[in-house]
Each structure stands twice: as structure tokens, then as C-alpha cells.
Design an enzyme around this catalytic site. Structure first.
Site, mmCIF file in Angstrom:
data_model
loop_
_atom_site.group_PDB
_atom_site.id
_atom_site.type_symbol
_atom_site.label_atom_id
_atom_site.label_comp_id
_atom_site.label_asym_id
_atom_site.label_seq_id
_atom_site.Cartn_x
_atom_site.Cartn_y
_atom_site.Cartn_z
ATOM 1 C CB ALA A 186 -0.997 0.068 1.065
ATOM 2 C CB CYS A 187 1.628 4.035 -1.645
ATOM 3 S SG CYS A 187 0.615 4.052 -3.183
ATOM 4 C CD GLN A 188 -1.922 9.068 1.848
ATOM 5 O OE1 GLN A 188 -0.735 8.399 2.705
ATOM 6 N NE2 GLN A 188 -2.964 9.561 2.239
ATOM 7 N N GLY A 190 -2.115 4.746 -4.413
ATOM 8 C CA GLY A 190 -1.950 3.558 -5.289
ATOM 9 C C GLY A 190 -1.054 3.472 -6.309
ATOM 10 C CG LEU A 215 -2.351 3.457 3.094
ATOM 11 C CD1 LEU A 215 -1.127 3.781 4.105
ATOM 12 C CD2 LEU A 215 -3.091 2.108 3.726
#
Length: 295
Positions: A186-188, A190, A215
Site C-alpha cells: 500500500a501507498c497513499q 495507489g 490508504l
């Protein structure tokens, strides 16, 4: 990437026309910068200095255009690879809610690949943080040029920093996780997590799960959060965050009511007051300097 605005090729012709007096398709005289006999720009005659400056501007514009075109081509190619990776089932897709269930019920590991500037604001409880990109703190000419470009192209407003690839990313992953490990990446938003999934798959990892939307797309009850801010706000920064002019903050203001809105309204008023004070101060300093010169 679709928001990038490339400078028009006609602008180069206009610059040449404006500085040269009339439009010309002939190339400018070649100047050997390494020749000791070449006069400095300050010692050139006016026409030669004008053409020298014009050529520098054209080269700078052309260089910026080539860089932006390359960015767009690279992003388009990467998107095709990522779409194919998901379509072929090499990486499974999870919504933030599904990721939350997987973490709680099946003990899958959430791999957070965001840079430190986002991770320190908020993170998922029990997650492992290994950034694929990190804030570039180098001060060499190339990095400084990138920092200035990023700032001028909206970084001052959005707070987006200049990032560079973490060369230790794969080695840190291999030290911590075996290739048969189930990893939820996951990142901020996508995108960086998709890039991480591609690297991990090519490195031999086959049990990969990607959090669609990042996220930022998670609701408060879907993931157990730690840190001083909501997960939705971790990617915010710059003037837009300070004034509360982001979609996430506006949505929060609609829920929180007038108390939340008044905070950012006060900040906006403060910005105007500071700008007004600086303007008046500059006027006073200008008058003071004129008085000194007149005596």
C-alpha cells in the site's frame, strides 16, 4: 500526468522572433563554450548578446519539453505494464476494507511503501514501513534543479517533495520477508505501490496484494490507524493544506461543522494580513531609501 501542460512549440518561434527582430528559420551561430577566445556574454555586442540569450532560452525550453514528454511516455508505458500485471492475476486487488479484514483475520503483512514525509503523519497499526521512494535531500546541481522545477510546477501549493528511488528497497525487503510471504502493498494513492508490486514480482515474490486507491481511500473504521493525523491527510502539504483547500479537508469540514471551518478561515485572514503588512512595509522601506538618496 494528464495535468502536465507542455510548452507550445510555437513559443520557441515567438521567442526567436521577438529577440531577433524578425522570424528566421536559420540556426543561430555555433559558439564554442570551451574556447578561450570566446567573449563573455557581458562583452558581446548587443546583437550577438541578444542571439546568445535567445539560444539559451530556446535550449532551456526544449530541455523542459523533452523531460516532460519523457515523463508522460514513461508513465503511459508503466500504466500498461501495471494493467497487464493485474489482468493476468500476478497481483491481486484488495479494497481498503478487504485489506483491513485480511490483516486482522489472516495475519497478512501490510507493506507501507510511502515516503517518510507521509508515513510520519499516519500509518496502519502493525504495518511494516519500507519506502520505495524517499525525499531527496541531496544538494547537487541536478537535484537542486529538480527541486526548483517541482516547486514551480505546483509543489508550493500541494507540498509534493522531490523524491528519489530508494536503492536499498529490494535488499531491505529480502532481509525481512521470504519470497513465499503474503504481502499487502500500500501507498497513499495507489500508484507507488503498483510500482513496488512490479519490482517485487520481478524479484520472485508471487503472493502480492495491492490496495486499490491507496490508504487515502480507506474509511476510518476500515484500518486501525496510528499517528497524529487521519490516513486521508497524510499525503497533504503545502499552502493548500495550510488553508484547508483540499478535497479531504473540505469533506472533513462538512462533517465537523463551523468550528473546523473557522480555523482555516482564520488562517486565510492571517495570510492576507501578513501580505498587506509586507506590502506596506516594502513601501515604507522604499520611501526611506529614496530619502537617503536625496540627501
Amino acid at each position: 500526468m494528464g495535468s502536465l501542460r507542455l510548452p507550445s512549440l510555437n513559443a520557441l518561434t515567438v521567442l526567436h522572433s521577438d529577440f531577433g527582430g524578425k522570424q528566421s528559420t536559420k540556426s543561430l551561430p555555433r559558439i564554442n563554450l570551451l574556447s578561450p577566445s570566446m567573449p563573455s556574454p557581458m562583452k558581446m555586442t548587443s546583437p550577438l548578446r541578444t542571439r546568445y540569450f535567445c539560444r539559451s532560452v530556446i535550449k532551456m525550453r526544449a530541455g523542459e519539453e523533452d523531460f516532460e514528454l519523457k515523463q508522460m511516455r514513461d508513465m503511459a508505458a508503466a500504466k500498461k505494464r501495471w494493467d497487464a500485471m493485474i489482468r493476468e492475476g500476478k497481483v491481486k486487488v484488495l479494497t481498503p476494507r478487504e485489506a483491513g479484514y485480511a490483516i486482522q483475520l489472516s495475519n497478512k503483512t501490510l507493506l507501507d511503501v510511502r515516503p517518510s514525509i507521509e508515513h510520519k503523519k499516519a500509518w496502519v497499526k502493525g504495518s511494516t514501513w519500507i519506502p520505495i521512494f524517499e525525499v531527496d535531500d541531496r544538494l547537487d546541481p541536478g537535484t537542486l534543479s529538480r527541486k526548483i522545477t517541482t516547486f514551480m510546477m505546483g509543489g508550493w501549493w500541494s507540498g509534493v517533495p522531490t523524491l528519489s528511488y530508494n536503492n536499498q528497497f529490494l535488499s531491505m525487503i529480502k532481509e525481512k520477508f521470504s519470497e513465499d510471504m503474503n504481502l499487502i502493498v500500500a501507498c497513499q494513492k495507489g500508484l507507488r505501490s503498483l510500482a513496488a508490486c512490479e519490482l517485487l514480482y520481478n524479484a520472485g515474490y508471487r503472493n502480492l496484494f495491492w490496495v486499490q486507491g491507496g490508504l487515502e481511500a480507506a474509511k476510518e473504521e476500515e484500518l486501525v490507524k496510528e499517528g497524529p493525523q487521519p490516513l486521508k491527510f497524510a499525503g497533504l502539504g503545502g499552502v493548500s493544506e495550510f488553508l484547508g483547500w483540499t478535497d479531504q479537508q473540505r469533506a472533513a469540514a462538512a462533517k465537523e461543522g463551523w468550528g473546523y471551518r473557522l480555523l482555516f478561515s482564520a488562517r486565510l485572514v492571517g495570510v492576507f494580513l501578513v501580505a498587506d503588512a509586507l506590502f506596506i512595509g516594502a513601501q515604507q522601506v522604499g520611501r526611506y531609501i529614496q530619502e537617503i538618496r536625496s540627501h
